[in-house]
Write a protein that holds these residues in place. Structure first.
Motif, PDB file in Angstrom:
ATOM      1  N   GLN A 226       0.849  -1.192   0.000  1.00  0.00           N
ATOM      2  CA  GLN A 226       0.000   0.000   0.000  1.00  0.00           C
ATOM      3  C   GLN A 226       0.884   1.241   0.000  1.00  0.00           C
ATOM      4  O   GLN A 226       1.990   1.228   0.549  1.00  0.00           O
ATOM      5  CB  GLN A 226      -0.897   0.027   1.238  1.00  0.00           C
ATOM      6  N   ILE A 227       0.405   2.316  -0.623  1.00  0.00           N
ATOM      7  CA  ILE A 227       1.075   3.610  -0.578  1.00  0.00           C
ATOM      8  C   ILE A 227       0.378   4.437   0.501  1.00  0.00           C
ATOM      9  O   ILE A 227      -0.828   4.698   0.439  1.00  0.00           O
ATOM     10  CB  ILE A 227       1.027   4.331  -1.928  1.00  0.00           C
ATOM     11  N   VAL A 228       1.152   4.859   1.489  1.00  0.00           N
ATOM     12  CA  VAL A 228       0.626   5.638   2.614  1.00  0.00           C
ATOM     13  C   VAL A 228       1.390   6.946   2.683  1.00  0.00           C
ATOM     14  O   VAL A 228       2.639   6.946   2.611  1.00  0.00           O
ATOM     15  CB  VAL A 228       0.779   4.865   3.937  1.00  0.00           C
ATOM     16  N   LEU A 229       0.676   8.076   2.793  1.00  0.00           N
ATOM     17  CA  LEU A 229       1.322   9.379   2.914  1.00  0.00           C
ATOM     18  C   LEU A 229       1.543   9.704   4.383  1.00  0.00           C
ATOM     19  O   LEU A 229       0.600   9.743   5.184  1.00  0.00           O
ATOM     20  CB  LEU A 229       0.459  10.465   2.276  1.00  0.00           C
ATOM     21  N   ILE A 230       2.801   9.938   4.740  1.00  0.00           N
ATOM     22  CA  ILE A 230       3.159  10.361   6.093  1.00  0.00           C
ATOM     23  C   ILE A 230       3.880  11.707   5.960  1.00  0.00           C
ATOM     24  O   ILE A 230       4.946  11.776   5.326  1.00  0.00           O
ATOM     25  CB  ILE A 230       4.053   9.334   6.803  1.00  0.00           C
ATOM     26  N   GLN A 231       3.298  12.754   6.551  1.00  0.00           N
ATOM     27  CA  GLN A 231       3.824  14.107   6.425  1.00  0.00           C
ATOM     28  C   GLN A 231       3.952  14.506   4.951  1.00  0.00           C
ATOM     29  O   GLN A 231       4.864  15.227   4.566  1.00  0.00           O
ATOM     30  CB  GLN A 231       5.199  14.208   7.125  1.00  0.00           C
ATOM     31  N   GLY A 232       3.024  14.009   4.135  1.00  0.00           N
ATOM     32  CA  GLY A 232       3.035  14.318   2.713  1.00  0.00           C
ATOM     33  C   GLY A 232       4.061  13.536   1.917  1.00  0.00           C
ATOM     34  O   GLY A 232       4.232  13.784   0.713  1.00  0.00           O
ATOM     35  N   ILE A 233       4.730  12.588   2.528  1.00  0.00           N
ATOM     36  CA  ILE A 233       5.780  11.798   1.866  1.00  0.00           C
ATOM     37  C   ILE A 233       5.246  10.393   1.657  1.00  0.00           C
ATOM     38  O   ILE A 233       4.804   9.738   2.606  1.00  0.00           O
ATOM     39  CB  ILE A 233       7.048  11.766   2.737  1.00  0.00           C
ATOM     40  N   PRO A 234       5.280   9.873   0.420  1.00  0.00           N
ATOM     41  CA  PRO A 234       4.735   8.535   0.159  1.00  0.00           C
ATOM     42  C   PRO A 234       5.667   7.442   0.685  1.00  0.00           C
ATOM     43  O   PRO A 234       6.879   7.473   0.458  1.00  0.00           O
ATOM     44  CB  PRO A 234       4.630   8.491  -1.365  1.00  0.00           C
ATOM     45  N   LEU A 235       5.076   6.471   1.370  1.00  0.00           N
ATOM     46  CA  LEU A 235       5.783   5.278   1.813  1.00  0.00           C
ATOM     47  C   LEU A 235       5.100   4.059   1.214  1.00  0.00           C
ATOM     48  O   LEU A 235       3.873   4.016   1.095  1.00  0.00           O
ATOM     49  CB  LEU A 235       5.766   5.152   3.342  1.00  0.00           C
ATOM     50  N   THR A 236       5.889   3.058   0.844  1.00  0.00           N
ATOM     51  CA  THR A 236       5.341   1.752   0.477  1.00  0.00           C
ATOM     52  C   THR A 236       5.309   0.902   1.746  1.00  0.00           C
ATOM     53  O   THR A 236       6.352   0.698   2.393  1.00  0.00           O
ATOM     54  CB  THR A 236       6.181   1.072  -0.602  1.00  0.00           C
ATOM     55  N   VAL A 237       4.111   0.403   2.095  1.00  0.00           N
ATOM     56  CA  VAL A 237       3.925  -0.299   3.358  1.00  0.00           C
ATOM     57  C   VAL A 237       3.340  -1.685   3.091  1.00  0.00           C
ATOM     58  O   VAL A 237       2.409  -1.838   2.292  1.00  0.00           O
ATOM     59  CB  VAL A 237       3.003   0.493   4.302  1.00  0.00           C
ATOM     60  N   ILE A 238       3.941  -2.690   3.710  1.00  0.00           N
ATOM     61  CA  ILE A 238       3.369  -4.046   3.738  1.00  0.00           C
ATOM     62  C   ILE A 238       3.191  -4.411   5.213  1.00  0.00           C
ATOM     63  O   ILE A 238       4.181  -4.515   5.960  1.00  0.00           O
ATOM     64  CB  ILE A 238       4.274  -5.063   3.034  1.00  0.00           C
ATOM     65  N   ARG A 239       1.918  -4.597   5.625  1.00  0.00           N
ATOM     66  CA  ARG A 239       1.624  -4.965   7.009  1.00  0.00           C
ATOM     67  C   ARG A 239       1.335  -6.463   7.048  1.00  0.00           C
ATOM     68  O   ARG A 239       0.407  -6.940   6.405  1.00  0.00           O
ATOM     69  CB  ARG A 239       0.441  -4.160   7.544  1.00  0.00           C
ATOM     70  N   SER A 240       2.168  -7.191   7.789  1.00  0.00           N
ATOM     71  CA  SER A 240       2.035  -8.656   7.802  1.00  0.00           C
ATOM     72  C   SER A 240       2.436  -9.190   9.175  1.00  0.00           C
ATOM     73  O   SER A 240       3.186  -8.550   9.923  1.00  0.00           O
ATOM     74  CB  SER A 240       2.919  -9.281   6.720  1.00  0.00           C
ATOM     75  N   THR A 241       1.901 -10.373   9.438  1.00  0.00           N
ATOM     76  CA  THR A 241       2.272 -11.104  10.649  1.00  0.00           C
ATOM     77  C   THR A 241       2.652 -12.521  10.247  1.00  0.00           C
ATOM     78  O   THR A 241       1.908 -13.206   9.540  1.00  0.00           O
ATOM     79  CB  THR A 241       1.115 -11.149  11.650  1.00  0.00           C
ATOM     80  N   SER A 242       3.833 -12.961  10.662  1.00  0.00           N
ATOM     81  CA  SER A 242       4.280 -14.325  10.389  1.00  0.00           C
ATOM     82  C   SER A 242       4.125 -15.150  11.662  1.00  0.00           C
ATOM     83  O   SER A 242       4.361 -14.661  12.780  1.00  0.00           O
ATOM     84  CB  SER A 242       5.744 -14.323   9.940  1.00  0.00           C
ATOM     85  N   PHE A 243       3.688 -16.413  11.502  1.00  0.00           N
ATOM     86  CA  PHE A 243       3.511 -17.232  12.699  1.00  0.00           C
ATOM     87  C   PHE A 243       3.891 -18.679  12.413  1.00  0.00           C
ATOM     88  O   PHE A 243       3.904 -19.137  11.272  1.00  0.00           O
ATOM     89  CB  PHE A 243       2.071 -17.146  13.239  1.00  0.00           C
TER      90      PHE A 243
END
Length: 935
Positions: A226-243
């Motif tokens: 996902q592309i998430v804007l933090i302080q107007g700066i784009p970040l590529t984010v993958i939110r995952s949990t490994s188990f």
């Protein structure tokens, strides 16, 4: 303990056991470093230019895995290429890295290089790096992938209570999952997506565990990102949990990643890269403290280095900002072409290390490698016209370019010329200017104004206009981006009438004109235009040096006018006209007159023979008398109404000899005595002298030449004669065609054999009439060295030696052969530093066999005897010519141990024999120079 690879080999990569020849990398080809948690290898593109190359990774069993883009992003490899270097980077947690206790890491790579015309080379390189201690969570943001590794120690029970929402969502999946299998749950908008590790790897994820850590690696553009804007700066984010689930335990690990993908802005001279100070998608709870460093090319810089390079790292409550000047030393400029316009871009590989501590994780660390390239910066090209019309040369400079720009083609007056091909119409040079910028490459073009590509036009009032149209075709390498530049140049030149000066020497008239002939003025001699071709046909010498033209005409050449013959000799005149190059109107007439002495020709031959041809005073003045040398017994060899020719040896006819420096000088004189009063002494003297260098070297090439067919008298059938060179005096071994050229030392003799071929008439006998040597294949060529004259030996230093011919297996009819030996001292040329060619010729007479005196060189011609008192029998002889190939004579002596006794005797008086060439110095009365000019 070695790292644990969950699925073994990746199915999309084919591994093979290498069967190649490993080589040591050449010096300067590669460099290796450990940069934090990254293996770094740099390859010098100088060794890769124009070649194919492939980087592969080798596992511990010797299997080779070529690195493709998909394989690289899944396994943690990066290959970055620019025009200077090829960089290979690999995380210490990459595939096929040998891991010892998560502290010591090693990797083996293979580099293959091959060219179209060079054999393939294979180089193996093993790198080892230490990395420890680890942060609890480490994030690595590369160009082509992002990676997170998390410590996977089982926490204490009292610390295990977690109420994070994400973990609560994962817990039901883990509860019902199959035991003994690692799985990962991705949190995506609107829900979650669960995968086994196998399924995730098929989606190009890299998942691995080590002795103490779990790793998740992914390309930037996966479906779960996902592309998430933090302080107007784009970040590529993958939110995952490994188990991982066992019957008695479920281990859940947060493997979320966030990497910046932009945040770069530009001014005219500054690059600014901004990232969030807190990566909120992956930060839980309050941040206690943070620490940030910047660098370039994966290397951190200390504050002193940053200050020296004008780099800054600014922090506020929400962002971190790195500022770098455009053109800084750690980056590079590259040429580009946009819409046919030339420009540049600046690139630099920025590096950020950010560490922080939060309540959930403790110590976190993120390393970001972020290549930055500026937008296209147009570069206006500069054309400098340094043309000086008086120099008759267009001189134009085009700049300024980076070194990656090459001039491909020039179009001049609608004609295209590749610059890598030689031509005589222009010169082009690569150069650099003196400024300190990287844009310092220039191209210098020089075009002579008389070149056919220059338009010349007479515009009146004594002014000529020169126009040059240029289209530069340039290319950016290695991308082969083409662009052009057009120039239109005009220069005018004031026309000046040509002026001339002249002088005379012993044999020639010379005229020097102060204007180059092929510009506005066209020279004529009579009705013939003077060009290099017509000058060569008439025996003139025409030279031009850009400011002057020199015309040299022999006194007896075509076009010279004989004005007078008097007691001073001859006076000749040379007339030249200059016409304009449009209407061909005669604008200037120039004449030069010269007087020449009575000596027409003096030739000093290398063997000491001197030939003098002098004009008779009877023809010049009508005076009755005769010419003679110092020795009055020496008569002219030839005499006509107008001239007399004397031919004599340097030790005869009263010739004197003296030594001066490095020369032996032989002197004599031609005196003219009047018949009416001979006792009063000569009324005219012509002094002559021949200079021979005492010490010199002679190099004469020997070149095989197919002997021409001899001249044949009609009705007697063809004569097939051959002149061959034997290797020794026994004549048992003759040189074959493929032995030529034959090289002989000066002290060695030559053994010649003349043979009549294809004739079985025992009543025929072969006689040598004359034999001689020339410096060219032409048997009439000058100079000549006589060997046999009128059937007699005539070599100067050593007499020609005749050898008898006896019957053997090869010699069926001895009368069909003649053999003779010639010493090489008779053929020395002076002042010749290169190899010369020496050819041998004989005139041969075949006669009907009659009783003679038995000598091989009879005093009287046998054919002459046959003609006496005979009619039909008087024609029973035939005459022909036969020639050898060229001989190479080396004036150096062979090793002394190979000398014969005769050679040693010759060596003792060598300085008196080595007469190299002929330097002719005669006493000449220079004539009068007359010049007239009319307009």
């Amino acid at each position: 303990m070695a790292s644990i690879l969950l699925l073994g080999l990746i199915s999309s990569v084919v591994a093979a056991t290498p069967e190649v020849w490993m080589q040591t990398a050449p010096p300067g080809f590669l460099k290796t470093e450990c940069r934090d948690s990254v293996f770094w290898v740099g390859l010098n593109t100088h060794f890769l230019a124009g070649k194919f190359w492939q980087i592969s990774v080798v596992d511990q069993f010797g299997h080779i895995f070529p690195i493709t883009p998909e394989f690289a992003s899944q396994c943690g490899y990066t290959i970055a290429v620019d025009h200077r270097n090829v960089e290979f980077r690999a995380s210490v947690l990459s595939c096929y890295v040998h891991n010892l206790n998560d502290e010591q890491f090693s990797i083996t790579i293979q580099i293959q290089v091959s060219g179209t015309d060079t054999p393939a080379s294979t180089y193996i390189q093993t790198l080892s790096c230490m990395y420890s201690p680890w942060a609890v969570r480490e994030i690595y943001c590369e160009e082509n992938y992002m990676q997170v590794s998390v410590q996977r120690n089982i926490p204490n029970i009292e610390d295990y209570a977690q109420d994070a929402e994400d973990w609560a969502l994962v817990f039901p999946e883990a509860t019902y999952a199959e035991s003994g299998i690692w799985q990962v749950v991705f949190h995506i908008p609107g829900g979650k997506k669960s995968m086994t590790v196998k399924e995730a790897q098929r989606m190009n994820y890299g998942i691995n565990t080590t002795i103490s850590r779990i790793l998740l690696r992914a390309p930037y553009h996966t479906n779960e990102a996902q592309i998430v804007l933090i302080q107007g700066i784009p970040l590529t984010v993958i939110r995952s949990t490994s188990f991982y689930k066992e019957q008695w335990m479920v281990l859940l690990i947060d493997t979320a990643i966030a990497c910046p993908v932009d945040g770069v802005t530009f001014t005219d001279d500054i690059i600014m890269w901004t990232v969030p100070r807190i990566f909120t998608p992956i930060v839980s709870g309050a941040v206690h403290q943070d620490n940030t460093s910047m660098g370039v090319n994966g290397i951190k810089l200390d504050p002193a280095q940053m200050a020296e390079r004008n780099y800054t790292l600014d922090k506020n409550g929400t962002t971190l900002a790195i500022n770098v000047p455009i053109g800084a030393q750690d980056g590079y400029f590259k040429s580009h072409v946009v819409d046919g316009l030339y420009g540049i871009k600046y690139s630099i590989n920025l590096f950020l290390e950010h560490q922080w501590e939060d309540e959930a994780w403790g110590l976190n660390k993120i390393n970001v490698i972020h290549p930055v390239t500026t937008p296209f910066i147009p570069q206006p090209l500069v054309l400098i016209d340094d043309t000086i019309p008086e120099q008759w040369l267009f001189n134009v400079t085009l700049g300024n370019f980076l070194p990656d720009v090459e001039l491909k083609k020039l179009t001049l007056d609608s004609q295209s010329f590749p610059v890598d091909e030689k031509n005589q119409l222009f010169n082009v040079y690569n150069g650099t200017n003196t400024n300190e910028t990287t844009l310092n490459r220039i191209f210098i073009l020089e075009v002579p104004m008389e070149s056919p590509v220059v338009d010349r036009k007479y515009i009146g009032d004594g002014v000529e206009q020169f126009t040059l149209d240029i289209i530069y075709t340039l290319t950016v390498v290695p991308e082969n981006l083409i662009f052009t530049y057009v120039a239109h140049l005009i220069h005018q030149h004031k026309i000046v009438h040509p002026e001339a000066n002249g002088f005379c020497d012993e044999e020639n008239m010379t005229l020097i004109v102060t204007q180059t002939l092929d510009r506005y003025w066209i020279p004529f001699i009579g009705t013939v235009q003077l060009t290099p071709q017509s000058a060569e046909q008439r025996g003139y010498i025409l030279r031009e040096n850009g400011t002057h033209s020199v015309i040299l005409i022999p006194h007896d050449a075509t076009g010279a006018v004989l004005e007078a013959i008097n007691n001073q000799g001859l006076r000749n005149r040379f007339d030249i006209q200059f016409r304009d190059n449009k209407a061909l109107d005669v604008l200037v007439n120039i004449s030069v007159s010269c007087s020449f002495s009575v000596t027409s020709l003096l030739t000093c031959f290398p063997n000491g023979r001197i030939v003098i041809t002098a004009l008779k005073l009877e023809a010049l003045l009508g005076v009755d008398g005769k010419m003679m040398l110092r020795d009055k017994a020496c008569k002219p060899k030839e005499s006509t109404e107008f001239k007399a020719t004397f031919e004599f040896s340097a030790d005869t006819c009263g010739t004197s000899r003296r030594f001066e420096k490095d020369y032996i000088i032989y002197e004599n004189e031609v005196a003219y005595f009047g018949k009416s009063a001979p006792r009063l002494g000569p009324i005219y003297r012509l002094a002559i002298s021949c200079h021979y260098r005492v010490n010199d070297s002679l190099h004469i090439p020997f070149e095989h030449q197919v002997n021409p067919q001899p001249t044949v008298a009609a009705g007697y059938g063809p004569l097939v004669l051959v002149l061959q060179l034997a290797k020794e005096v026994s004549y048992s071994n003759l040189y074959e065609d493929n032995d030529y050229p034959v090289v002989k030392y000066l002290a060695e003799p030559l053994y010649f054999e003349v043979q009549l071929l294809h004739n079985e008439d025992p009543q025929i006998e072969l006689f040598l009439q004359d034999c001689w040597a020339t410096a060219s294949p032409d048997r009439h060529g000058i100079p000549q060295w006589p060997i046999v004259v009128n059937r007699q030996s005539k070599a100067d230093v050593h007499k020609t030696i005749f050898h008898p011919v006896r019957r053997n297996e090869r010699v069926r009819y001895p009368t069909h052969f003649k053999r003779f030996e010639v010493k090489m001292f008779a053929f020395i040329l002076a002042n010749v530093d290169t190899l010369e060619q020496l050819y041998f010729h004989c005139s041969v007479v075949l006669c009907g066999k009659e009783p003679v005196n038995g000598l091989l060189c009879p005093g009287q011609c046998v054919p002459g005897k046959q003609r006496i008192g005979r009619n039909a029998d008087a024609e029973r002889h035939q005459q022909g010519y036969v020639s050898s190939g060229a001989v190479v004579i080396l004036t150096e002596f062979p090793p002394i141990e190979n000398w014969t006794m005769k050679d040693r005797q010759v060596k003792s008086y060598w300085p008196l024999i080595l007469i190299g060439g002929s330097a002719i110095i005669a006493s000449i009365v220079l004539g009068m120079f007359l010049i007239t000019k009319t307009k």
